[in-house]
Motif scaffolding. Structure first.
Motif, short mmCIF file in Angstrom:
data_model
loop_
_atom_site.label_atom_id
_atom_site.label_comp_id
_atom_site.label_asym_id
_atom_site.label_seq_id
_atom_site.Cartn_x
_atom_site.Cartn_y
_atom_site.Cartn_z
N MET A 379 0.84 -1.20 0.00
CA MET A 379 0.00 0.00 0.00
C MET A 379 0.88 1.25 0.00
SD MET A 379 -3.27 -0.63 2.45
CE MET A 379 -4.69 -1.58 1.90
N ASN A 380 1.73 1.37 -0.97
CA ASN A 380 2.63 2.52 -1.04
C ASN A 380 2.30 3.46 -2.19
OD1 ASN A 380 4.05 1.46 1.14
ND2 ASN A 380 5.33 0.22 -0.18
N ARG A 381 1.06 3.41 -2.63
CA ARG A 381 0.68 4.24 -3.78
C ARG A 381 0.51 5.70 -3.39
NH1 ARG A 381 -4.31 2.82 -7.92
NH2 ARG A 381 -3.92 4.46 -9.44
N VAL A 382 0.12 5.96 -2.15
CA VAL A 382 -0.11 7.34 -1.70
C VAL A 382 0.72 7.60 -0.45
CG1 VAL A 382 -2.41 7.42 -2.67
CG2 VAL A 382 -2.11 6.65 -0.33
N GLY A 383 0.91 8.90 -0.14
CA GLY A 383 1.62 9.30 1.06
C GLY A 383 0.76 9.17 2.30
N LYS A 384 1.34 9.49 3.43
CA LYS A 384 0.66 9.29 4.70
C LYS A 384 -0.61 10.13 4.81
CE LYS A 384 1.32 9.39 9.71
NZ LYS A 384 2.24 9.68 10.82
N GLU A 385 -0.55 11.40 4.40
CA GLU A 385 -1.72 12.27 4.53
C GLU A 385 -2.88 11.77 3.68
OE1 GLU A 385 -0.81 16.31 3.77
OE2 GLU A 385 0.54 16.52 5.48
N ASP A 386 -2.60 11.37 2.42
CA ASP A 386 -3.65 10.85 1.56
C ASP A 386 -4.19 9.52 2.08
OD1 ASP A 386 -2.03 12.04 -1.47
OD2 ASP A 386 -3.49 13.01 -0.16
N PHE A 387 -3.30 8.70 2.62
CA PHE A 387 -3.72 7.42 3.18
C PHE A 387 -4.67 7.66 4.35
CE2 PHE A 387 -3.16 2.91 3.96
CZ PHE A 387 -3.45 2.79 5.30
N GLU A 388 -4.30 8.56 5.25
CA GLU A 388 -5.13 8.82 6.42
C GLU A 388 -6.48 9.43 6.03
OE1 GLU A 388 -1.70 9.43 9.83
OE2 GLU A 388 -2.50 11.19 8.78
N THR A 491 -16.15 -7.11 2.16
CA THR A 491 -14.87 -6.73 2.74
C THR A 491 -13.89 -6.36 1.63
OG1 THR A 491 -13.93 -8.96 2.67
CG2 THR A 491 -15.26 -8.40 4.59
N ASP A 492 -12.73 -5.88 2.01
CA ASP A 492 -11.66 -5.52 1.06
C ASP A 492 -12.14 -4.56 -0.01
OD1 ASP A 492 -9.38 -8.38 0.89
OD2 ASP A 492 -9.96 -7.08 2.52
N TYR A 493 -13.02 -3.64 0.34
CA TYR A 493 -13.54 -2.68 -0.62
C TYR A 493 -12.74 -1.38 -0.58
CZ TYR A 493 -15.94 -1.47 3.74
OH TYR A 493 -16.22 -1.18 5.05
N ALA A 494 -12.80 -0.64 -1.67
CA ALA A 494 -12.22 0.71 -1.77
C ALA A 494 -10.72 0.73 -1.51
CB ALA A 494 -12.94 1.67 -0.82
N LEU A 495 -10.00 -0.32 -1.91
CA LEU A 495 -8.56 -0.37 -1.69
C LEU A 495 -7.75 0.03 -2.92
CD1 LEU A 495 -8.24 -3.69 0.36
CD2 LEU A 495 -8.43 -1.36 1.21
N VAL A 496 -8.41 0.18 -4.07
CA VAL A 496 -7.69 0.48 -5.31
C VAL A 496 -6.82 1.72 -5.20
CG1 VAL A 496 -7.98 1.14 -7.73
CG2 VAL A 496 -9.29 -0.76 -6.80
N PRO A 497 -7.30 2.83 -4.58
CA PRO A 497 -6.46 4.03 -4.52
C PRO A 497 -5.18 3.85 -3.71
CG PRO A 497 -8.75 4.56 -4.04
CD PRO A 497 -8.64 3.08 -4.01
N LEU A 498 -5.14 2.83 -2.86
CA LEU A 498 -3.99 2.65 -1.96
C LEU A 498 -2.97 1.64 -2.47
CD1 LEU A 498 -5.98 2.42 1.40
CD2 LEU A 498 -5.06 4.47 0.30
#
Length: 628
Positions: A379-388, A491-498
């Protein structure tokens, strides 16, 4: 007949039939064109609505946003996200469409008061969300709409009290009033059919009716004057209750005082004498080293791996890393029991499964609650702020058919997502893995219930995560859990952006859709394709070969079903463990066709989710079912 021509009476009859059909089609066209003239269409979304053409060719629509039934009648309007503006004060024109069952004007710029929807007594679904409607709604606005199943008014400017006529809708399944300005108390709906209610972000006040006490607190969030369960805010007692409580408090205080006195005499006084005796002994004798009172457990329990979190799981004397190094658990859901990362690390853990994304553990906390912890390393596609920010967005999601995210843990090279534990495990296990344990197979009624719940959960993700190109992205039977009443939880939904793009393309179901394989692009309809594949798996009982890259000869479920003649589907395609009767067998075939329509390789021909929902909702469990 003479000369190969029909006899005059028969020929005249055919002309009359043809003329009547033209009149019916012309009537629908005229009605829609008159309605079109009452709204503003700056984007030209309704340009296909033209005089001289028919809106329907049997069940195929010729006009944008028009839904047609098998007889060529207009059964619905889905004029969504078309930039329509103006008001719907002339919506009554549509009353001339006798077959109208669905009205949706979501995501436009329409304004003014609530249209006169109460005149549409046969309407099943009404969607007016995400517009600019405003003002109070008359108390009898929905009176007599006894067939209405779904009423969505969210994200507008409606104000005043919630109309009590909503309490008189016997078939209502979904009610969304969130993000408005409704005020006053919440009516006690007492509708047994109601599955989804969202009243968050309004100005509602008073005690939440008991019928809602078991629902998620997030469905009532943003109403500062509400109290009671499930939000956990105490309600101020009524004057009569206050007086009674005061008397009770005096009585309790008296009893506590007496009991405390007895405890002091019976327990504390001997303890005090013992302590004085021990102090005297310490003065009279030399000091001895204190015994080591540290508890050493002889029971060997499997622990969550904790090296990355800065803890030593082997019980060594290493000190925990600093908080900024080890991270911390961040809770995204209000009103939930809180625990620390160290509580997870101390808990006994059971490995539930290992997939391409990482491992899933069941962690039994000391409080008795069990949670599922999923470890992700990609899950390294986005930075910490976007992840949070994405985690906070997921934390606001609340639906009966979603497994809610409870908390998360962030490190650059590893993430943990925490959710509630569901004992019955996955749909995949129920379909394919329980035979050895002699667990009964899922019957038709249960499978239909599961399909309906999955579709509703996916629809909710569509509505709430509109910014995502693929709201779910990883919909498959192992990512659908079943609770004790066999309600499905996605489950495991909305994970594509991450997810890392390469890892997502390799592992996530949406990336196996035909359009992604052909053009390298996913879309919301990639989730529709995943839903169709899942429906076919549920009906056939066969394991879905979503990614046949290892075996080029493997055929997809959709291709396999299509290769069998339709008249043989009952015998050769449907899972016999569903125990079909004549009537339920017909319903199974209808659902099978829905699944195939979702698996259409051509994205343009693939059904919209709204169409899928309507067709699924119409299906019945047995001969005795009412049209609910």
């Amino acid at each position: 007949m003479a000369g190969g021509r029909p006899s005059p009476p028969l020929f005249a009859a055919l002309l009359l039939v043809a003329a009547s059909l033209r009149v019916a089609s012309s009537s629908d066209s005229d009605v829609l064109l008159r309605f079109k003239a009452t709204v503003s269409d700056p984007a030209g979304s309704l340009n296909s609505w033209a005089a001289g053409s028919a809106p329907c060719n049997k069940n195929v629509s010729n006009w944008a946003g028009v839904v047609c039934d098998d007889d060529g009648n207009v059964s619905g309007l889905r004029l969504e996200d078309m930039r329509l503006s103006g008001s719907l004060t002339r919506i009554v024109l549509l009353q001339s469409l006798p077959g109208l069952r669905t009205l949706s004007f979501m995501k436009n710029d329409l304004e003014g008061p609530l249209p006169e929807v109460g005149k549409f007594k046969s309407l099943r679904t009404l969607y007016l969300s995400t517009n600019k409607f405003s003002g109070a709604i008359s108390d009898d606005a929905f009176a007599g709409m006894s067939w209405l199943k779904k009423l969505h008014l969210s994200s507008n400017g409606f104000s005043g009290p919630i109309p009590t006529s909503i309490t008189e809708l016997p078939k209502l399944l979904e009610l969304r009033l969130d993000n408005n300005r409704f005020s006053g108390p919440i009516p006690d709906l007492q509708l047994k059919s109601l599955k989804l209610v969202n009243m968050s972000n309004n100005y509602l006040e008073g005690r939440i009716p008991n019928g809602f006490r078991t629902m998620d607190a997030g469905l009532f969030a943003g109403n500062k004057a509400l109290c009671g369960d499930p939000i956990g805010v105490s309600c101020k007692p009524l004057p009569s209750e206050s007086l009674s409580n005061q008397k009770l408090a005096v009585t309790v205080a008296t009893v506590v005082f007496i009991v405390s006195g007895i405890v002091a005499v019976v327990v504390l006084l001997p303890q005090q004498r013992q302590m004085e005796h021990e102090r005297l002994e310490q003065v009279q004798s030399p000091k001895k080293p204190a015994k080591d009172t540290k508890f050493a457990s002889s029971q060997k329990e499997e622990k969550l791996e904790s090296g990355a979190a800065g803890y030593d799981s082997g019980g060594s004397s290493k000190k925990p890393a600093k908080e900024h190094e080890q991270g911390r658990l961040v809770f995204v859901r209000e009103g939930r029991e809180r625990f620390e990362l160290q509580d997870l690390l101390k808990s006994s853990a059971e490995v539930l499964g290992t997939g391409r994304f990482g491992c899933s553990y069941k962690a039994a906390l000391l409080t008795g609650r069990s949670v599922v912890v999923k470890r992700f390393r990609d899950m390294n596609r986005v930075g910490k702020e976007d992840f949070e920010e994405h985690m906070r967005r997921m934390g606001r999601l609340s639906h009966p058919n979603l497994l809610p995210l409870v908390a998360y843990y962030y490190r650059k090279d590893e993430k943990l997502l925490v959710a509630d534990y569901v004992p019955r495990r996955s749909l995949a296990a129920a379909l394919h893995g329980f035979r050895a344990a002699k667990v009964p197979a899922l019957d038709w009624a249960t499978r239909l219930k599961v399909v309906k719940g999955i579709a509703k959960g996916l629809n909710y993700l569509y509505e709430e995560l509109q910014i995502l190109s693929v709201p779910h992205g990883h919909l498959k039977s192992s990512n659908v859990l079943l609770n004790d009443s066999f309600e499905p939880l996605l489950t495991d939904y909305a994970l594509v952006p991450l997810m890392n793009q390469a890892k997502a393309a390799q592992s996530m179901v949406a990336y196996k859709s035909p359009e992604c394989k052909q053009h390298g692009k996913t879309s919301k309809k990639s989730d529709i394709w995943s839903l169709g594949t899942l429906i076919l798996e549920i009906l056939t009982g066969r394991i879905s070969m979503i990614d046949p890259t290892q075996d080029k000869d493997v055929v997809s479920l959709a291709d396999w079903v299509n290769a069998v003649a339709e008249e043989e589907w009952t015998d050769k395609v449907l899972d016999r463990e569903m125990r079909a009767t004549r009537k339920s067998g017909e319903e199974m075939i209808k659902l099978l066709k829905v699944g195939l329509a979702c698996c259409e390789a051509n994205v343009e021909k693939r059904w919209e989710l709204e169409e899928v929902l309507d067709r699924i909702e119409e299906l019945k469990e047995s001969e005795g079912d009412e049209d609910s």
